[in-house]
Enzyme design. Sequence first.
Site, PDB file in Angstrom:
ATOM      1  N   CYS A 791       0.806  -1.215   0.000  1.00 51.53           N
ATOM      2  CA  CYS A 791       0.000   0.000   0.000  1.00 51.53           C
ATOM      3  C   CYS A 791       0.840   1.266   0.000  1.00 51.53           C
ATOM      4  O   CYS A 791       0.320   2.352  -0.224  1.00 51.53           O
ATOM      5  CB  CYS A 791      -0.934   0.004   1.218  1.00 51.53           C
ATOM      6  N   HIS A 926      -2.031   7.856   6.814  1.00 49.66           N
ATOM      7  CA  HIS A 926      -2.357   6.599   6.129  1.00 49.66           C
ATOM      8  C   HIS A 926      -3.817   6.264   6.422  1.00 49.66           C
ATOM      9  O   HIS A 926      -4.583   5.972   5.507  1.00 49.66           O
ATOM     10  CB  HIS A 926      -1.402   5.512   6.613  1.00 49.66           C
ATOM     11  N   HIS A 967      -9.536   2.605   0.393  1.00 50.19           N
ATOM     12  CA  HIS A 967      -8.076   2.430   0.356  1.00 50.19           C
ATOM     13  C   HIS A 967      -7.680   1.918  -1.028  1.00 50.19           C
ATOM     14  O   HIS A 967      -7.816   0.732  -1.320  1.00 50.19           O
ATOM     15  CB  HIS A 967      -7.657   1.444   1.447  1.00 50.19           C
TER      16      HIS A 967
END
Length: 1854
Positions: A791, A926, A967
């Site tokens: 990610c 994040h 995400h």
Amino acid sequence: MVPEDDQNLTDDPSKLGHNVVSLFDQTQTRYSPKAAIVCGEHTLTYGALASDSDRLACLLLSRGISRGHVVALALDRTPDLIMFILGVLKAGATYVPVDPALPPERVNQMLDDEALRLVIVSPVSTKGGAGTGRYDYGNKAVCCTTSELQDQMRYQADKRPAVDIQPDDIAYILYTSGSTGKPKGVEIHHAAICNYALSVHQRPGCTDQDRVLFKSTISFDMAAFEIYVPLLCGATVVQAQAHDIRDPRALMHLIDRHSVTFSVATPTILQMMLDSGWCGTPGFSKLVTGGEALSPRLAERLTACVEEVWNLYGPTETTASVAAWKVQVGEDILIGTPNPNTRLYVLDADLQPVPVGSTGELYISGAGVARGYRNNPERTKAAFLPDPFWEGHTMYKSGDLACFLDSRRLAVIGRADTQIKIRGQRIDPGDVEASITAHADIANAVVVNRDERLVAYCIRKPGVGSAEVPLAKLLRPWLEDRLPGYMVPSFFVEVDRFPSTLNGKVDLRALPDPISTITPAKIPASTLTQQLLAIWTDVLGHGQIGMQDSFFHIGGNSASIIQIQTKLEKLLGRPVPVPKLYEHFTIANLAAYLSDQTQTNEVTEETKNPAGNDTTGEDIAVISMACRLPGDIHTPEELWKALISGTDAVTRVPEERWDADAIYDPDPEARGKSYSTGGGFVRDAMDFDAQFFGISPREARAIDPAQTMILETCWEGFERAGYGTKSLRGSQTGVFIGTGNSSVDDGQLSAAGTEKFEGHLGLGTAPSSLSGRVAYALGLEGPTMTLDAGCAASLVATHVACSALRQGECDMAVAGGVTFLPSPGLHIEFSRIRVASPDGRSRPFSADAAGMGLGEGASAVVLKRLSDAQRDNDHIHAIIRGSAVNHGGRGASMTAPSGPGQKRVVRAALAAARLKPYDIDYVEAHGTGTRLGDPVEASALAEVFSSSRDDITGPLRIGSSKSNIAHTQAAAGLAGLIKVALAMQHTMLPQTLHSSQPSPLIDWVGGKLQLLQRPMAWLPRTNDPTAPRRAGINSFGLSGTNAHAIIEEPPRAHSNANGADDDDNDDNARLPLPLPFLLSAYTSEALRQQAQKLCNHLSSATAQTKLSDVSYSLATTRTHFPRRIILAAQDKTELMGRLASIIDNGVPATADNNKTARVAMLFSGQGTERARMGKGLAERHLVFRNTVSHIAELFESVLEKPLLDVMWAEPESEAASLLRRTDYAQPAIFTLQVALWRLWQSWGVQPAVVLGHSVGEIAAAHVAGIMNLADACRLVAARGKLMHALPESGSMVALEAGVDEVTSAIEQLSARDRVSIASINTPTQVVASGEMDVIDKLAAYFEAQNRSSKILKTSRAFHSHHLDESMLALLRAVAETIVFQEQTLPIVSTVTGKLAEPGQLSSADYWVRQARNPVLFAEGMQTLADQGANCFVELGPASTLCGMGASCLDGDLSQTSKVAGREGAKNLVWLHSLNPKSDDALVIHNSLSDLHIRKVEIDWAAFFKDIGGRRIQLPTYAFQRHRYWLDGLRPIYSDKSSGQPSGQSPSGCPQPTGQIQVGWHTIDASSQYSNSTWGLLCPASDAPWMSPVKEALLHAGKQPVTVNQLAEAKAMSGVLCFWESDSEDDMISKASEQLQTVSRMKFSPWVVWVTRGAVGAGNMGEASLWGVMRSARVKYPQLCLRIVDLEGDVNIATATKLCSILMMSTEPECVVLGERVLVPRMQFQMQAQVQEVQKHSKLCVNGQETTNGATAAADPNGTDSFENKIRMAGPEERAMMLQGLVRGITAKALGVATAEEVDMHQGFMDVGVGSLGAIQMRKELSAQTGVKLPANLTRVYPDPISLSDALQKQVEGQ
């Protein structure tokens, strides 16, 4: 040259009788508050400079200094340097500049001449400055420091000193090299300086708006320019400091920082700057060079950087310079026009003028000549002589040998003495020799210049004690104590005696090579020292280099040190400052320094920054952003709209991906199930515009949508930055793409039946292809890599990209990240580990956080070094100050977040950014919304930032875009960066959704953190309002990778996306002229949608947009695709209306014009001239205006009245009437035409061929390179005068008749001796010329036949017998003085009507015949058509030639054409440069637009230079997306039986309608005789076809010589290489080896490869040679390479054609087929209407059905086989059958549904037929037709139509 000639008429009393002080006082009174001097951080206004210098002068006067006294100035380059100069002058004294770095002996020699009263020195510097140097000035006079004087100045009254300064007073004394070992002091008086400065104000021109760079030492005469020129006109002096002088990059920075507009420098310094990367600066408009010769190559490079380049000439003895020459590309660099009150003479030994063209010595007379040499009457008497031609003046004997090329052009061609100039410094060898022989051990010495290096040859005295000491070691220290550094030789060579000539003089050419005398020490074999040795050897030109040899003692100098710097930085990938190279000047020292630097860097990285992150690099600019994200977000603007409005883009899983219900189970432990049913999905992720990127549908189906998404996103990123394919292709642009989990699900691939995609699927699904496909598609050549960091991938990719930019690995980079979710694999995995959100929504830092919502998307940013972005005027969205990447190490588990790791990475990023925690306002977290991850991240942020927060700064604000778009994994980090950049732009921080209650697991108060639960204004910081906004971005990978980046708000000047001027923001203001608005696309529908996108943009723009910016940006920042339209509009309303018409009615047919124009330029003759012609262009276009002015100056000496006063006079005025006179009309026509050509040329338009009518042919010849401008002007002037002198009894008539009819009529009138045919303008229009009465009868003769006639308005009979031999002799005399040059463009002669042979127009005889003979214009037009010309641009005041040319080529000529591309008159284009009925600029602008539509490459940036416009952001390309990914794929994990997933099938793809293609066409290859020698490189001397080849060569005058290797042919005209081999691999290997040999040898003759049967029938080996040769011509453009294929048996006829081809240097590829010679030509064909052909289907031709494919192939020899049927069919039927076959097999290779989707004229490469497809096509076509096809099938036949044509010719036996 007669001294009284026009060249010397320079008297201007207004510039005489001045002194510097009075002129400066006048200037400072007017400009008192303005900056006079800028030096570093110091600025001195004119008022302050005047006041301070007045005080200094008064102080000097009080200390006894007065008029006539001499003051020495030994000063450093401090801000008050000029003030001290002015103060001395105001006291009436004379100053002597002394370089503090000079050796004591030299200073002593200088000051011995002077009766010094005072020496002013700089204080001794504690930092190594010069200070008082090594000389005790107190021995000569009273010595004061500048600081002492400045202290005392404070007590002086602020008043002007009362000193009566006279123009003849000496202002300064400059010392130059002398011949006796002692320098000469040149006395320059006030009047000389003033005349010089005032002259420069006039020419080249300096105004109060200029900022002039001052970098010379004041002891160099160029300083007079840099100080007095600006200060006497109100300009600003930008003074370089000592540390700037040696480093070109420091000078470049100084120029940029202080917006310098004007500079003077030696060519050496300018070369150093260019070598350091200087390419000009916005606003820097004028460059003056002097001091040494300016080479044409350097001049050409400089003119590309600066608007004006001037070359000045003049010795020190004449006050810096005496003449100025404006440099024009392609013209000689001459002395130029003398300054006012200056005269130049070229005299013989008796001081008599030499004739034009003869060489003599140059003497200079006038106001700038010095008073003489200080205290040296003998030298003064020898060099300064009474002027015998100008009473009361003195002339200076320059020592330069010169020659007047004509009455106005003067060139220096050498020296009359031994004086040397090296890098702008004048050196008298006698000066150096005297200093050498002053040494007790030296008997004699000779000093010479070898390759810009000083070499001393010395003879020692016998028996001296120093015999064992190396000469350099003995003499170098000796000379360094006596001479300036530039006079110390680089080499010392010991000899026993000097070689002598027959007359006893030293033979300088016989002296030994100094390099051979050096014996270097052995270089250790370390890698670094060997690399340094290689670099030094390359730069110095020799390898005699030892470890301890000083670079400057073995040939190095200040210019070559820059080359060393450039090569070292390229080797090491880091900056190497120039001062360090001066400091470490041996290989040993330099290697040690560089090694220490490397070790220091390594230690720093290991100990101070364990994350390995750059802490010292340059900031990186984000110049563009692009994205494709959930919620139908396709642009950053749409992302901002979603963020600020609080949009939630999460949806239920789309059914086309998988059946969420089928795999749903609320139990996390359920195998193969997921409790998550939603996420962030890109609705059209599987849709792609394959055609745009040249990818076939078959390949597109095998490409992972992750690849297609990032490919389109990167394209949009570049397009938004303003970079198209032209600037990207071949650039050092890096590609760094982040990825994570694989998109491809094996189950899906298996279900899709992927065997039909074999060959494409590997690349199509490989992660490495994510970056590789972007680089390949856009032609990028920088570092390219795909990074898998989970990610964190896109932020890691950005970090790596920034590092690559800082290290110089690339000049620009795109960083991106992409994720595609085709299957539920991740949902299942993350459900098992309980981190997935049940509804797919992320709730960052919220009390009800339940896991992360998985998403997909693509994001990308385009990056540059900040300095580069600012230099290139890129739009800067944000600045990346620093970044860092690390790993959490061994923690609780691999998937558990590491708080310590996150803290370390943030701190490392802050260190890299050179910032403290309190500098950060916001962190884009994040923030995935997990109960473990969010508290750990918040805690880490608190530990880093909380201690820096207080009540003033407030808490650190945090948020996350994952609450809006889920995400997006590999794309997430950059999505966050884009969000922050947008927030900075809008000064607003968006809210974080789903966070009504912040998480109780986080200590918000103690950690001084604030979650953004609502939008918040991003205000400047209270404690520092001027500080830019700054933010950090977190991005963490599941495997433990942590990344953090810190970005900063850019300066507003670089972030203004609107581009509108503050004072002119009316977006609907009507423009003076329509501007072009360029739109283009691959398809008509895309073009229509492009118009729609632009219309929407202009309608919805929140800020007003200037139309000029829109026009400029469309033209210069967009790729111009095949289908093009240009909309002309003067205001926004008009533009919107034109866009609406395109949107509603579709794209006009002209947009689909796929025929590339082959431009012919037509130059009209006399008769088209008119008053004010071109004046409108001059008012709008600088290139045109400057060219017209320059040429008009060249005609000044031959015309009574200035040409422009006549050309641009008001119609019907007396001045305008002069245009009716030939002696004015022809120069006017010529001037206009050349200026038009320069304007076209400046816009990038280059003709393929030119033709001129009558006098227009001279302009055409100049354009073709046959004569230079000055010679062409002289020829035009002579021709005009000659024709004006014709008897006034003549007349001319234009007749509506053919040439035979007119000839017959003349015979019937018995008037052959009284009338001539003057011009054949068209097949039915002839102009006759002769006696007036006969002309009247001739007109009446045709009028009686109802044929029109028109008596022309002239009383003279041009091109007739009136031009008798005596008159033509005058023209011949002028023509014989012309220096003809090599032709650079094809030109059609109107004397012959044919293409001119090389050299044909390079004789006086030709131009005499051209003036007398008829103009064969009609035949010339036919020749142009035969040359393939299809676009005719007339250069003249009207459209006369276009009308006549259209009549010449009326009707369909394609039947008789010999060259490709002629499809009849209906396809020809006729364009005008001017039209008397329209605005000048409007006409030529419209013609330029027409050329653009026809694919002519236009330099639009150059076009907009005169119009203005700035780069702004506009809509990106309108992609035509279709569904491809695994066509026929059904969702897996599905209980439903419904069939096809939604979306279009590939059959919905747009169908192209045509394309440019290559076809083979016959040309005329008549045998030509020429004496030459050709080498024959043969496979076997007894080859049967060698005999006819040798025989044909001999008949053609070409001597054949058999050679065994290429080296034997180096002196020949060329070499013929005949190829024969049984092995294809062997042949290609030998061919490649030969090409490498040719390149290595720099082989200049022609290399012609001769193959047999390589084209058509398909000799596989020799066909491959054609591909090798085509690649070689691209790779080695400097070589002369050609290839010829001989089809069939080689006989004498074939060989004769081969010989003819050797004379056709413009045809690199030819095929000899029987009696014909064929060449490839680009052409456009309409799409053939043929029936669909597919394998296993029926082919329907003319109502008959024949089997195709497997059935036909089963019986290839049977009567029903396809091969037999096409051979039995008629020509038309056969063509249809073959076209259908090719179309069907191409459709199969592409993977399209039907053959109808194949455009027969679109290139195989363009539509995506790769190597695999080409192999299959060749195999199937050969099997079907029995024709053997070449291995490089799709290169020989680039599109289906040319392939089907070739098949037909093969089948028919041709």
